[in-house]
Enzyme design. Structure first.
Site, PDB file in Angstrom:
ATOM      1  N   ASP A 123       3.766   0.002  12.131  1.00  0.00           N
ATOM      2  CA  ASP A 123       2.556  -0.489  11.471  1.00  0.00           C
ATOM      3  C   ASP A 123       2.249  -1.951  11.824  1.00  0.00           C
ATOM      4  O   ASP A 123       1.227  -2.491  11.390  1.00  0.00           O
ATOM      5  CB  ASP A 123       2.661  -0.324   9.937  1.00  0.00           C
ATOM      6  N   LYS A 179       0.833  -1.218   0.000  1.00  0.00           N
ATOM      7  CA  LYS A 179       0.000   0.000   0.000  1.00  0.00           C
ATOM      8  C   LYS A 179       0.858   1.255   0.000  1.00  0.00           C
ATOM      9  O   LYS A 179       0.639   2.170  -0.795  1.00  0.00           O
ATOM     10  CB  LYS A 179      -0.890  -0.015   1.252  1.00  0.00           C
ATOM     11  N   ASN A 180       1.839   1.311   0.896  1.00  0.00           N
ATOM     12  CA  ASN A 180       2.572   2.573   1.037  1.00  0.00           C
ATOM     13  C   ASN A 180       3.544   2.835  -0.118  1.00  0.00           C
ATOM     14  O   ASN A 180       3.980   3.963  -0.294  1.00  0.00           O
ATOM     15  CB  ASN A 180       3.264   2.652   2.404  1.00  0.00           C
ATOM     16  N   CYS A 227      -5.083   8.123   8.871  1.00  0.00           N
ATOM     17  CA  CYS A 227      -5.365   7.583  10.204  1.00  0.00           C
ATOM     18  C   CYS A 227      -5.066   8.606  11.281  1.00  0.00           C
ATOM     19  O   CYS A 227      -4.099   9.361  11.187  1.00  0.00           O
ATOM     20  CB  CYS A 227      -4.495   6.342  10.455  1.00  0.00           C
ATOM     21  N   ARG A 265       0.545  14.817  13.020  1.00  0.00           N
ATOM     22  CA  ARG A 265       1.271  14.316  11.840  1.00  0.00           C
ATOM     23  C   ARG A 265       1.778  15.514  11.028  1.00  0.00           C
ATOM     24  O   ARG A 265       1.259  15.826   9.964  1.00  0.00           O
ATOM     25  CB  ARG A 265       0.370  13.406  10.991  1.00  0.00           C
ATOM     26  N   ARG A 325      -8.996   0.573   3.727  1.00  0.00           N
ATOM     27  CA  ARG A 325      -8.015   1.478   3.138  1.00  0.00           C
ATOM     28  C   ARG A 325      -6.733   0.743   2.778  1.00  0.00           C
ATOM     29  O   ARG A 325      -6.005   1.169   1.870  1.00  0.00           O
ATOM     30  CB  ARG A 325      -7.664   2.597   4.137  1.00  0.00           C
TER      31      ARG A 325
END
Ligand code: EPU
Length: 419
Positions: free
Chosen positions: A306, A22-23, A117, A122, A398
């Site tokens: 994560d 995903k990232n 999230c 952040r 997601r």
């Protein structure tokens, strides 16, 4: 509203295949804006963050064609606007990559303040510092970010904090800049290497990705006309590894790069689990109650934040008292309150959580506060006695493709139910 209903008490057994990361995907999609041409991306995870990325790129003028369940053809020759849709860009974190890409491609961009999230503060100061050192002007006000540059000129950028996002974003902004950019104290995650490999395949000149110093020699243009396959998701692989240990199960995890999983493998061995490393697949099994552990999350190659909630589930039923220190995010222990509803005994104080291992968890209605918390609650539901209902599935969708079906194939009794 949808929920997951899990009837627990299953030892997970079987094989699972890991999808693209995903990232990496959410950075490679905006990186296609640097190309004045067409390219094909394979092994794209079919998750909502990828769908939103594609919607944003289409709104900017890109032509996207799905040519398989996990492959797209994308043509970025005709980018028609520099105003990214504010509602879509505010929905997820990786919209900040549009800034680096569009500064390179068009010299300006307006995006909504990145969402994502809720993990505490952040900030994006390191991204902005990088853009400004390259010659851009950046304004953050009224919930949006506006950046522009007459031209970008390579320079030396020292990151005050090791940041995945800022490292990739500065890389995106400097690929087409005049001269050479050096990023010092760069993040080293596998998806940083993957974004650099993608850009190099398209014609960029990036060296040193995966080390803490990345050197980018600016090139005139990226031509595209190539196919790139996204790296397997090490967090998804780690999620299934920890699910095997938590459930005292036995899972063969296929299509992964085991080198990327070393910190997780080391912890699993330390707490009494078993790991068989086959290079591009890994078998994890656990026959007994795991032992206690002490863990601190760190940037790669340290133990990833994560996977911290998923490891929290393992430690909640381990033998003895464990401790996790979360050093990346301020607010990543929200899942511990949900695990306590399921009979765990966890005390979270600031960035440290203390786990007193209990014999077993019991099913309860629980709420996923973010993506990885959601994955942790699924594992908790699978190992708990009785029925667990998990709400707020939008977080899980997601980042994990078809998660319930994949756990079902491993033996879990899990259904998505519409209320
Ligand atoms: N930070 C700053 N200033 C900045 C950037 C970061 O202070 O300009 C701080 C952050 O507050 C944090 C630390 O630096 O304390 C690391 O943040 P980083 O920039 O590395 O995180 P990110 O790029 O926003 C990505 C992943 C996250 C993952 C982190 C850490 C994406 C889209 N997100 O976030 O993934 O937790 O790196 O590995 O790539 C997830 O997938 O569930 C997820 C949250």
């Amino acid at each position: 509203m949808e929920k997951l209903v899990i009837k627990g008490g299953t030892k997970l057994k079987g094989e699972v295949t890991i999808n693209g990361a995903k990232n990496a995907a959410v950075a490679i999609l905006p990186a296609t804006l640097l190309i004045n041409g067409e390219c094909t991306i394979e092994n794209l995870p079919n998750i909502s963050d990828v769908q939103i990325s594609c919607e944003i790129l289409s709104a900017l003028g890109a032509k996207i064609e799905w040519i398989g369940k996990n492959s797209i053809k994308i043509d970025t020759r005709n980018i028609t606007t520099t105003n990214a849709p504010l509602d879509l860009t505010s929905k997820f974190r990786a919209s900040y990559y549009l800034i680096g890409s569009m500064l390179s491609r068009k010299g300006e961009i307006q995006v909504g303040m990145p969402g994502g999230c809720n993990l505490g503060a952040r900030p994006i100061d390191q991204h902005i510092k990088g853009f400004e050192l390259l010659g851009a002007t950046v304004d953050v006000s009224q919930g949006k970010i506006t950046a522009s540059a007459d031209k970008l000129v390579g320079t030396s950028i020292y990151m005050d904090i090791v940041s995945v996002g800022a490292t990739i974003n500065v890389m995106l902004a400097s690929v087409l800049a005049e001269g050479t950019t050096v990023i010092d104290n760069a993040a080293k995650e596998p998806h940083i290497v993957d974004v650099a490999n993608f850009l190099n395949t398209m014609g960029a000149d990036i060296r040193g990705a995966g080390t803490d110093m990345i050197k980018i020699n600016g090139v005139k243009e990226l031509k595209g006309n190539a196919t790139y396959s996204i790296v397997p998701d090490q967090i998804e692989a780690g999620t299934f590894m920890l699910a095997a240990v938590a459930s005292r199960g036995d899972i063969l995890i296929k299509n992964c790069i085991t080198k990327h999983l070393e910190s997780i493998t080391a912890k699993i061995l330390e707490i009494g689990g078993n790991v068989e490393d086959h290079g591009d697949s890994i078998r994890v099994w656990c026959n007994e109650r795991p032992n206690k552990a002490s863990i601190k999350t760190l940037p790669y190659p340290g133990f990833p934040t994560d996977l911290q909630p998923q490891m929290g589930v393992v430690l909640s039923t381990a033998n003895g008292n464990s401790r996790i220190v979360e050093s990346i995010w301020d607010s990543r222990f929200q899942y511990t309150e949900e695990l306590n509803k399921m009979g765990a005994n966890i005390m979270a104080q600031g960035k440290t959580a203390f786990f007193e291992g209990v014999d077993h968890l019991v099913g309860a209605p629980v709420y996923s506060s973010d993506l990885r918390a959601g994955a942790a609650l699924i594992i908790a539901g699978i190992i708990a006695e009785g029925t667990t209902e998990i709400y707020n599935l939008q977080h899980i969708d997601r980042g994990y493709e078809n998660i319930e079906e994949r756990f079902r194939k491993l033996g879990a009794n899990i259904e998505r139910v519409k209320e």
